[in-house]
Motif scaffolding. Structure first.
Motif, PDB file in Angstrom:
ATOM      1  N   ASN A  81       0.854  -1.192   0.000  1.00  0.00           N
ATOM      2  CA  ASN A  81       0.000   0.000   0.000  1.00  0.00           C
ATOM      3  C   ASN A  81       0.893   1.246   0.000  1.00  0.00           C
ATOM      4  O   ASN A  81       1.711   1.427   0.908  1.00  0.00           O
ATOM      5  N   PHE A 138     -13.627  -5.481   3.414  1.00  0.00           N
ATOM      6  CA  PHE A 138     -12.730  -5.374   4.570  1.00  0.00           C
ATOM      7  C   PHE A 138     -13.564  -5.499   5.837  1.00  0.00           C
ATOM      8  O   PHE A 138     -14.375  -4.615   6.145  1.00  0.00           O
ATOM      9  N   GLU A 165      -8.760   0.555  -3.029  1.00  0.00           N
ATOM     10  CA  GLU A 165      -9.572   0.608  -1.806  1.00  0.00           C
ATOM     11  C   GLU A 165     -10.464   1.825  -1.857  1.00  0.00           C
ATOM     12  O   GLU A 165      -9.997   2.928  -2.182  1.00  0.00           O
ATOM     13  N   ASN A 197      -2.004  -7.231   2.711  1.00  0.00           N
ATOM     14  CA  ASN A 197      -1.832  -5.854   2.235  1.00  0.00           C
ATOM     15  C   ASN A 197      -1.193  -5.036   3.342  1.00  0.00           C
ATOM     16  O   ASN A 197      -1.762  -4.917   4.432  1.00  0.00           O
ATOM     17  N   GLY A 248       1.113  -1.440   4.308  1.00  0.00           N
ATOM     18  CA  GLY A 248       1.515  -0.122   3.828  1.00  0.00           C
ATOM     19  C   GLY A 248       2.351   0.668   4.802  1.00  0.00           C
ATOM     20  O   GLY A 248       3.559   0.801   4.648  1.00  0.00           O
ATOM     21  N   HIS A 249       1.707   1.188   5.835  1.00  0.00           N
ATOM     22  CA  HIS A 249       2.326   2.179   6.706  1.00  0.00           C
ATOM     23  C   HIS A 249       3.705   1.742   7.204  1.00  0.00           C
ATOM     24  O   HIS A 249       4.682   2.493   7.111  1.00  0.00           O
ATOM     25  N   GLU A 307     -11.219  -9.366   3.274  1.00  0.00           N
ATOM     26  CA  GLU A 307      -9.936  -9.028   3.880  1.00  0.00           C
ATOM     27  C   GLU A 307     -10.172  -8.865   5.378  1.00  0.00           C
ATOM     28  O   GLU A 307     -10.993  -8.048   5.802  1.00  0.00           O
ATOM     29  N   HIS A 322      -3.694  -4.565   7.780  1.00  0.00           N
ATOM     30  CA  HIS A 322      -3.824  -3.352   8.584  1.00  0.00           C
ATOM     31  C   HIS A 322      -2.910  -3.432   9.792  1.00  0.00           C
ATOM     32  O   HIS A 322      -3.069  -4.286  10.650  1.00  0.00           O
ATOM     33  N   GLY A 323      -1.932  -2.540   9.790  1.00  0.00           N
ATOM     34  CA  GLY A 323      -1.038  -2.407  10.939  1.00  0.00           C
ATOM     35  C   GLY A 323       0.038  -3.471  11.022  1.00  0.00           C
ATOM     36  O   GLY A 323       0.776  -3.508  12.011  1.00  0.00           O
ATOM     37  N   THR A 358      -8.321   3.555   8.565  1.00  0.00           N
ATOM     38  CA  THR A 358      -9.548   2.750   8.547  1.00  0.00           C
ATOM     39  C   THR A 358      -9.654   1.989   9.867  1.00  0.00           C
ATOM     40  O   THR A 358      -8.915   1.043  10.109  1.00  0.00           O
TER      41      THR A 358
END
Ligand code: PXP
Length: 250
Positions: free
Chosen positions: A13, A137, A76, A220, A222-223, A157, A200-201, A107
């Motif tokens: 991401n 999601f 997304e 997925n 990203g951060h 997801e 996520h995370g 999110t």
């Protein structure tokens, strides 16, 4: 097809490359350049979230990503008419429907599919007809999984945020309970015929237990990866994530 030896894909991401760019309002760093580098570095796909407030990714970024990428784009978006029009214009490989609140920093929870089943069924039908793989999601909750299945989503997801937050806070009892719930729900969704993704995370510290679920086909992330890229560069940051994923899968 996954670039890995296992059947677990990594979607990178790139939203937060745009966050940094937008902090100064100019053109750099360019999220498309980051996406191409991620692709070379081993990403199986690129994920980008076009938020209603355009706080990171812009419409122009989506246009440019669609032109530039040779790996699939996972787009997304919230379930709004505006986003549906944009998705139908581009027809990305995958569309992931996420809940969106203006005041949230990211999110925060999964989508309430069970409460909005009819609207969501109508919403995703044209996206499916356009050839997009529709992902929803959601939290690891059988009600939401059943509803996602009934409305015709091909993918769910699982939101890994609560598991990652508990790990970061040192609350290992909650972390392990969240993990056990996701473990069970990954099997449950897979048995219904849904493809299972998660994200996520996730970080180097939290990725392996989730990557080890045999039903999970895509993560997925990203951060953490964009942050880690500051220190070791994006390809090296991705390579280490892939290594951990493969190790967990082995
Ligand atoms: N998956 C979904 C559906 C998301 O909304 C996000 C955040 O945009 C991610 C994965 C990636 O989360 P993170 O940036 O925390 O790795």
């Amino acid at each position: 097809m996954s670039k890995s030896s296992s059947n677990l894909r990594l979607g990178v991401n790139i939203d937060h490359v745009a966050t940094v760019r937008n902090a100064r309002g100019g053109d750099t760093p360019d999220p498309v350049r980051a996406a191409l580098l991620a692709e070379q570095g081993g990403a199986d796909g690129i994920t980008a979230h076009l938020r209603e407030d355009r706080r990171h990714i812009s419409d122009k970024d989506i246009d440019a990503l669609m032109d530039a990428l040779s790996v699939p784009l996972n787009f997304e978006m919230a379930a709004t008419d505006e986003m549906q029009r944009i998705a139908l214009r581009h027809k990305p490989h995958a569309v992931c429907i996420v809940p969106e609140k203006r005041e949230e920093r990211t999110t925060e929870g999964g989508l309430e599919v069970a409460r909005e089943e009819n609207q969501l069924a109508h919403f995703i039908a044209p996206l499916r007809e356009a050839g997009c793989r529709v992902s929803i999601f959601i939290a690891a909750d059988p009600r939401q999984i059943d509803a996602a299945h009934r409305i015709g989503a091909q993918v769910i997801e699982l939101h890994t945020g609560a598991y990652c937050d508990a790990h970061a806070e040192g609350d290992f009892a909650t972390r392990d309970a969240e993990l056990a719930k996701m473990r069970e729900m990954a099997t449950y969704a897979h048995d219904l015929g849904l493809e299972v993704h998660a994200g996520h995370g996730l970080t180097y510290d939290t990725v392996q237990p989730v990557a080890a679920f045999p039903e999970v086909r895509e993560l997925n992330i990203g951060h953490f990866l964009i942050g880690e890229a500051i220190f070791r560069g994006l390809p090296a940051a991705i390579a280490e994530m892939r290594r951990l994923m493969e190790e967990a899968r082995a």
